[in-house]
Design an enzyme around this catalytic site. Sequence first.
Site, PDB file in Angstrom:
ATOM      1  N   CYS A 385     -53.171  45.961 -80.459  1.00  0.00           N
ATOM      2  CA  CYS A 385     -54.334  46.611 -81.059  1.00  0.00           C
ATOM      3  C   CYS A 385     -55.533  46.621 -80.102  1.00  0.00           C
ATOM      4  CB  CYS A 385     -54.654  45.956 -82.401  1.00  0.00           C
ATOM      5  SG  CYS A 385     -55.643  47.038 -83.443  1.00  0.00           S
ATOM      6  N   HIS A 515     -49.976  46.433 -85.130  1.00  0.00           N
ATOM      7  CA  HIS A 515     -49.797  44.976 -85.039  1.00  0.00           C
ATOM      8  C   HIS A 515     -48.329  44.613 -85.282  1.00  0.00           C
ATOM      9  CE1 HIS A 515     -54.029  43.642 -84.957  1.00  0.00           C
ATOM     10  NE2 HIS A 515     -54.262  44.759 -85.622  1.00  0.00           N
ATOM     11  N   GLU A 517     -46.862  41.957 -84.879  1.00  0.00           N
ATOM     12  CA  GLU A 517     -46.658  40.563 -85.329  1.00  0.00           C
ATOM     13  C   GLU A 517     -46.407  40.462 -86.834  1.00  0.00           C
ATOM     14  OE1 GLU A 517     -49.467  41.850 -84.126  1.00  0.00           O
ATOM     15  OE2 GLU A 517     -51.288  40.949 -84.975  1.00  0.00           O
TER      16      GLU A 517
HETATM   17  N1  GLN Z   1     -61.669  46.430 -82.782  1.00  0.00           N
HETATM   18  C1  GLN Z   1     -60.595  47.356 -82.608  1.00  0.00           C
HETATM   19  C2  GLN Z   1     -60.652  48.479 -83.626  1.00  0.00           C
HETATM   20  O1  GLN Z   1     -61.255  48.346 -84.644  1.00  0.00           O
HETATM   21  C3  GLN Z   1     -59.262  46.654 -82.673  1.00  0.00           C
HETATM   22  C4  GLN Z   1     -58.945  46.082 -84.001  1.00  0.00           C
HETATM   23  C5  GLN Z   1     -57.860  45.057 -83.979  1.00  0.00           C
HETATM   24  O2  GLN Z   1     -57.528  44.516 -82.922  1.00  0.00           O
HETATM   25  N2  GLN Z   1     -57.299  44.760 -85.115  1.00  0.00           N
HETATM   26  O3  GLN Z   1     -60.058  49.520 -83.420  1.00  0.00           O
END
Ligand code: GLN
Length: 545
Positions: A385, A515, A517
């Site tokens: 992400c 994500h 995970e």
């Molecule tokens: N801050 C980034 C976004 O909002 C990544 C978010 C995250 O890593 N969950 O796109």
Amino acid sequence: MTKKTKFVFVVGGVMSGIGKGVVTSCIGKNLQVRKGTIDLIKIDPYLNIDAGTMNPIQHGEVYVTDDGGEIDVDFGHYARILGLDMKKTQNITTGQVYREVIRKERAGDYLGHTVQVIPHISNEIKRRIREVSTFKNPDVLLVEIGGTVGDIESLPFLEAIRQMIMEEPEEDTLLVHTTYVPVPDHLHEAKTKPTQHSVKELRGIGLNPNIIVCRSHNILDEKTRKKVALFCNVPDEAVFTLPDLESVYSAPYHLDKQGLGELLIKRLKLKLSPPDWKEWNELIDRYENPTAKVKIAMGGKYTQLVDSYISVNEALKHAAAFYRYGVEIDWIETEEIEEDPQKVRILEEYDGLLVPGGFGYRGTEGKIKLIEYAREKDIPFLGLCFGFQLATIEFCRHVLKIKNATSFEFTSSGDINSSNLVIDLLPEQKGVKEMGGTMRLGGLPVKIKENTKAFELYKKTLIRERHRHRYEVNPQFIQRIEEKGLIFSGTSEDGRRMEILELPDHKFFMASQFHPEFTSLPWKPNPLFRGFIGAAIERKKKRES
Ligand code: GLN
């Protein structure tokens, strides 16, 4: 024909953080190895609607469900031990309950009645619990009540389960109390008084535990266990001892050996099969007896609390266990790298670099330095992400030579203009003002290009992974980036959102906007983690040869 679902309620006493979630999972596993079907609810008595706006340092990671829920960290444990795919409504909070009751009141649904905690709030709680039992119509629905008995905020929930225990036939409900039995250093003796008091507290609100699980540092001796039974008025066979174990995965079997499974069946009058722990115990053996360990560096700033990234840590362990390896995870405080860029060389001591999700500018320059080093030195890298977005920024800065390439999220960090904004706000996010539940959330399909590393790992052209973000790769830069050799091997179904990136000529340089995970299981590691750890093992072998 739908069968009657039974309810097992799990409450906790003495103090928080003693592993009520683990006990709940153990009960579930004991039923599953006997071919019983289960589902689960966790009640969090806080006023937040969900965990989405909560600080992970304070409260542990925000777990993301396929239906876009941002829920309590414990759901990760349940998913990993029980393999359950859960909906967001399985995490009930005080905020949700009150919001619904107040909405009905404004709509005039209560027809002039005075709206009160009992019965209106307690009825809404019971309605929500019973509603979840209809999703999968399991043999048993586990209901864990967060917080500690004695807290003011959990009272309406305890009252609701008291009523449910009264309303349901006796063999259809069970109350499990998890407590802590301390052994003070200066006494060297297990003290049961706090447990006695918390049971007394429960009795005061009309709840009698059927089973008590005592958490403690070491296993409790028989004398202490029997003392708990006697003073807390439960049969001997219903007091269990759960010491600190090396891995939580061995807890379910540990409790079954003490008779938990049989007691559940007897008390709930369930007709299930004899237990089969073979597969589960083989899995634990993989975790407990690794052939060697890989060393992974995690770059970040939430270094204070391991729980902030628990799903990432666990997914690394799943992938390592797949190869019969263990994993050692060290945090690299990226602000220190910003102060002294030479410190980036610490990566030489590691088999791989992982940059996980995150928010805000602080510490990002250090993360970018780490990614640059991993890219240039052929060190396996996985970005998740935020890590995906930073890998894009790094590539744009150092390969495309876009000076000050940056993200819209970093407006405070300096000059942002159309020539350096390589990570932009998602179009649908423009104008979004509320913080809670408004990101691009949950399970979404991801299209994978053939002849890529991503395809080699997933072996599919369409996958589904979970998201939680507001920003994305700015479409205006995609062509230029790909011309320089960074491939976007996964995209949204319409091809507009970039989802996976990879460098074909690198040993392993991959990142995902989603994500991975959250979909990793101990018996089925997520493909991206599997590929990453596979590459890290290769590097380790090379380093040692
Ligand atoms: N801050 C980034 C976004 O909002 C990544 C978010 C995250 O890593 N969950 O796109």
